[in-house]
Scaffold this active site. Sequence first.
Site, PDB file in Angstrom:
ATOM      1  N   LYS A 114       2.890  -8.403  -2.825  1.00 40.86           N
ATOM      2  CA  LYS A 114       2.284  -8.196  -4.726  1.00 40.86           C
ATOM      3  C   LYS A 114       3.065  -9.480  -5.303  1.00 40.86           C
ATOM      4  CE  LYS A 114       0.533  -4.280  -2.194  1.00 40.86           C
ATOM      5  NZ  LYS A 114       0.472  -2.615  -2.171  1.00 40.86           N
TER       6      LYS A 114
ATOM      7  N   ASP B  30      -5.280   0.743  -7.941  1.00 43.85           N
ATOM      8  CA  ASP B  30      -5.172   1.420  -6.325  1.00 43.85           C
ATOM      9  C   ASP B  30      -6.715   1.987  -6.080  1.00 43.85           C
ATOM     10  OD1 ASP B  30      -3.615  -0.098  -4.300  1.00 43.85           O
ATOM     11  OD2 ASP B  30      -2.133   1.491  -4.872  1.00 43.85           O
TER      12      ASP B  30
ATOM     13  N   GLN C 289       3.609   2.515  -4.172  1.00 50.02           N
ATOM     14  CA  GLN C 289       3.375   1.691  -2.207  1.00 50.02           C
ATOM     15  C   GLN C 289       3.534   3.515  -1.373  1.00 50.02           C
ATOM     16  OE1 GLN C 289       3.032  -0.969  -1.314  1.00 50.02           O
ATOM     17  NE2 GLN C 289       2.657  -0.591   0.355  1.00 50.02           N
TER      18      GLN C 289
HETATM   19  N1  GUN Z   1       0.157   1.545   1.341  1.00 51.87           N
HETATM   20  C1  GUN Z   1      -1.389   1.316   2.356  1.00 51.87           C
HETATM   21  N2  GUN Z   1      -1.347   0.218   2.064  1.00 51.87           N
HETATM   22  C2  GUN Z   1      -1.521   0.343   0.569  1.00 51.87           C
HETATM   23  C3  GUN Z   1      -1.974   0.083  -0.031  1.00 51.87           C
HETATM   24  O1  GUN Z   1      -3.123  -0.282  -0.021  1.00 51.87           O
HETATM   25  N3  GUN Z   1      -1.153   0.595  -1.518  1.00 51.87           N
HETATM   26  C4  GUN Z   1      -0.593   0.877  -2.291  1.00 51.87           C
HETATM   27  N4  GUN Z   1      -0.380   1.691  -3.016  1.00 51.87           N
HETATM   28  N5  GUN Z   1      -0.112   1.641  -1.017  1.00 51.87           N
HETATM   29  C5  GUN Z   1      -0.440   1.406   0.384  1.00 51.87           C
END
Ligand code: GUN
Length: 295
Positions: A52, A119, A96
Amino acid sequence: MTILDGKKTSNDIKNEIKVEVDKMKANGEKVPHLAAVIVGNDGASLTYVGSKVRACERVGFESTLVKMSSTTSEIELLDKIEELNQDTDIDGFIVQLPLPPQIDTQKVLLAVDPDKDVDGFHPTNFGKMALDMSTFIPATPFGILELLERYDVSTKGKHTVVIGRSHIVGRPMSILMGRKGFPGNSTVTLTHSHTKNITQITSQADIIITALGVPGFLKAEMVKDDAVIIDVGITRVPDEARERGYYITGDVDYDAVSKKASYITPVPGGVGPMTIAMLLKNTLLARERHRAMRK
Ligand code: GUN
């Protein structure tokens, strides 16, 4: 059979975003700034967050990575979230998941300012999504919609079967595919661990979206001819023969199912890269909203 190429499509989207960022720079405007918080040392989570941050660099965003130890308390994390909520330079941030067991995930998601929740996990944004209001759509479901749209995969009147009811993928996907518009207007069945006779249900599906994390779960005999297959599973299978010590695989028995499918996403290179591209898109949207509010 057509492969829904998430790697190529996500690159196209990143190029489009970069054009927007270059315009912002040329106009002397602030560029989008994404922050990512990671708690602990989970290998897969560290990889995702690293990707990311790299993606931000690629499109010209600013990024901030906040690494916290696996022993971080809930209060410490909530304090960090409040700091990010207040930081006017940051347009959007993510925490995350999964979080270590001492931390209540729901409390954490509720603490994120919905205005910075790129998100789309805050109940305010999830509710707006369910009510067709403009909001941040969670990145993985958003990426699936974008793939269906860009490949012009017909969804109207189709029977979409979603496998798995996670808050991040299955549940929102089941809502989005039933919405008015394109992609949408599907008749949706949401299946989960208590679903009886799942083969009977999947074998009637025009579109199957599987988000289980069980390698090879979806077999050819569960799928009808010409079905559209979206594989959201990403599992690391240990393999000493590989340099990394593992390989990545999805929920679909790809070799057999791809022979029957009309469209299919590969793993890797399908939904995964789209998730990152759509997170960037949400961050761009956050910046545009903040600019409109003169923030
Ligand atoms: N863990 C797995 N997928 C995601 C996501 O799209 N965002 C976040 N913050 N954590 C995750």
